[in-house]
Scaffold this motif. Structure first.
Motif, mmCIF file in Angstrom:
data_model
loop_
_atom_site.group_PDB
_atom_site.id
_atom_site.type_symbol
_atom_site.label_atom_id
_atom_site.label_comp_id
_atom_site.label_asym_id
_atom_site.label_seq_id
_atom_site.Cartn_x
_atom_site.Cartn_y
_atom_site.Cartn_z
ATOM 1 N N SER A 59 -2.975 7.054 3.116
ATOM 2 C CA SER A 59 -3.466 5.428 3.019
ATOM 3 C C SER A 59 -3.807 3.938 2.101
ATOM 4 O O SER A 59 -3.538 2.866 2.577
ATOM 5 C CB SER A 59 -4.497 5.108 4.378
ATOM 6 O OG SER A 59 -5.848 5.058 4.602
ATOM 7 N N ASP A 60 -4.947 4.788 1.089
ATOM 8 C CA ASP A 60 -5.446 3.815 0.093
ATOM 9 C C ASP A 60 -4.669 4.260 -1.311
ATOM 10 O O ASP A 60 -4.859 3.261 -1.949
ATOM 11 C CB ASP A 60 -7.027 4.125 0.458
ATOM 12 C CG ASP A 60 -7.235 5.714 -0.593
ATOM 13 O OD1 ASP A 60 -6.050 6.534 -0.457
ATOM 14 O OD2 ASP A 60 -7.921 6.079 -0.303
ATOM 15 N N ARG B 185 3.641 2.476 1.044
ATOM 16 C CA ARG B 185 4.106 3.359 1.896
ATOM 17 C C ARG B 185 5.869 2.929 1.797
ATOM 18 O O ARG B 185 6.915 3.604 1.157
ATOM 19 C CB ARG B 185 3.328 3.961 3.194
ATOM 20 C CG ARG B 185 4.382 5.399 3.550
ATOM 21 C CD ARG B 185 4.611 5.828 4.905
ATOM 22 N NE ARG B 185 4.604 5.364 6.087
ATOM 23 C CZ ARG B 185 4.866 4.720 7.178
ATOM 24 N NH1 ARG B 185 4.145 6.177 7.660
ATOM 25 N NH2 ARG B 185 4.986 4.346 8.346
ATOM 26 N N GLU C 140 6.738 -1.909 9.353
ATOM 27 C CA GLU C 140 4.530 -2.523 8.305
ATOM 28 C C GLU C 140 4.812 -3.416 7.630
ATOM 29 O O GLU C 140 5.665 -3.766 6.706
ATOM 30 C CB GLU C 140 3.691 -1.411 8.076
ATOM 31 C CG GLU C 140 3.559 -0.482 9.136
ATOM 32 C CD GLU C 140 3.374 0.862 8.830
ATOM 33 O OE1 GLU C 140 3.139 0.938 7.678
ATOM 34 O OE2 GLU C 140 2.769 1.515 9.793
ATOM 35 N N GLU D 289 3.961 -4.901 4.350
ATOM 36 C CA GLU D 289 3.495 -4.005 3.203
ATOM 37 C C GLU D 289 3.921 -3.679 2.553
ATOM 38 O O GLU D 289 5.537 -3.690 2.644
ATOM 39 C CB GLU D 289 2.603 -2.794 4.035
ATOM 40 C CG GLU D 289 3.529 -1.340 4.090
ATOM 41 C CD GLU D 289 3.084 -0.749 4.693
ATOM 42 O OE1 GLU D 289 1.729 0.064 4.321
ATOM 43 O OE2 GLU D 289 3.978 1.036 4.154
#
Length: 297
Positions: A64-65, A70, A122, A124
């Motif tokens: 996740s970091d 992703r 999402e 991102e």
């Protein structure tokens, strides 16, 4: 097999060796056809399977970091898969044209559907157009890859295939309805009736190994749509995208989506048919069927 790859030739060669070794009768021949059918279907799905495996892997193990979002990772992975497919000659440049067309058609739909809230990704990454990450187009391309590969792998032939201009009109109406039903009446059930009317008499012939089989083309549409619906459940579970009712917690994709995928199959078939013209079962093919059945009764 026409324009077969080494893997496809190996599948047939393995089946030949099995039957030659055991001098199989009816049961062995039938089981061989069934196994070869499964192997070739799996091989036709290689692009979609690889992309789905990456999506699942990213859901389970992608940190996740990580410095790379992703969604951007999925986009880059999809590009790599596509490049490998072309470099290894698993897809031809002729087939790539269809796949790119699937990519464009799918991305346009994604831009609209996410804007009206039909589903969401999402927020991102930078490899995106608006709210749509670029890997989404590759999911439609995976369907295109399967369609063009299965057309060649199984040497598809057709009885009473409708005129292509009629199928194009139906497909165009289906595509427009995916957009217009948000503003005017939803015509999907009328369009389903039109599909049944246009394709209802059409029969698909396909070669597996030594034998040809036949299936009403509408049944094949339904089976492929069902398979995509299962894959869609895996994709939403992996949170590659989510429907509004899944935002608070995952649940199975509504079976109503099966109709949408069935109608989308018509668009897919029409796109492929403009590159690979549907051909009838000619005299040599028809004469070959009894001979093949005597070899593998």
């Amino acid at each position: 097999m026409r324009n077969s790859t080494s893997v496809e030739e190996s599948i047939d060669a393995l089946a030949h060796r099995y039957l030659d070794r055991f001098r199989g009768g009816r049961l062995q021949a039938g089981l061989t056809e069934f196994v070869v059918f499964g192997l070739k279907q799996a091989w036709a799905c290689v692009f979609g399977a690889a992309l789905l495996a990456v999506i699942i892997g990213a859901r389970l193990w992608y940190p996740s970091d990580a410095g790379l979002a992703r969604n951007d990772f999925l986009t880059l992975a999809a590009v790599v898969i596509q490049v490998l497919m072309i470099a290894s000659k698993l897809e031809t440049l002729r087939e790539l044209r269809v796949i790119v067309l699937f990519h464009v058609v799918g991305t346009v739909m994604e831009l609209f559907k996410t804007d009206v809230g039909s589903w969401a990704y999402e927020a991102e990454g930078v490899l995106r157009i608006g709210a749509v990450p670029l890997f989404s187009g590759f999911m439609y391309a995976a369907v295109g890859s399967y369609m063009v590969r299965v057309f060649r792998l199984f040497d598809l032939r057709f009885d009473r295939y409708p005129r292509r201009w009629i199928t194009a009109l139906v497909a165009g109406a289906i595509y427009v309805n995916f957009f217009s039903h948000h503003y005017i009446v939803d015509l999907r059930w009328m369009l389903l009736a039109a599909v049944v009317l246009v394709y209802g008499r059409c029969v698909m012939h396909f070669r597996v190994f030594r034998r040809r089989f036949r299936m009403p083309i509408l049944v094949s549409f339904l089976l492929v749509a069902l398979f995509i619906w299962f894959a869609e459940n895996i994709g939403t579970w992996s949170r590659a995208w989510l429907y509004p009712n899944q935002l608070e917690g995952w649940q199975a994709v509504s079976i109503d989506k099966l109709l949408a995928w069935f109608l989308l199959m018509i668009i897919s078939v029409v796109l492929v048919a403009w590159v690979y013209k549907p051909e009838p079962l000619d005299a040599s093919d028809a004469a070959e069927v009894p001979r093949l059945r005597r070899v593998a009764p």
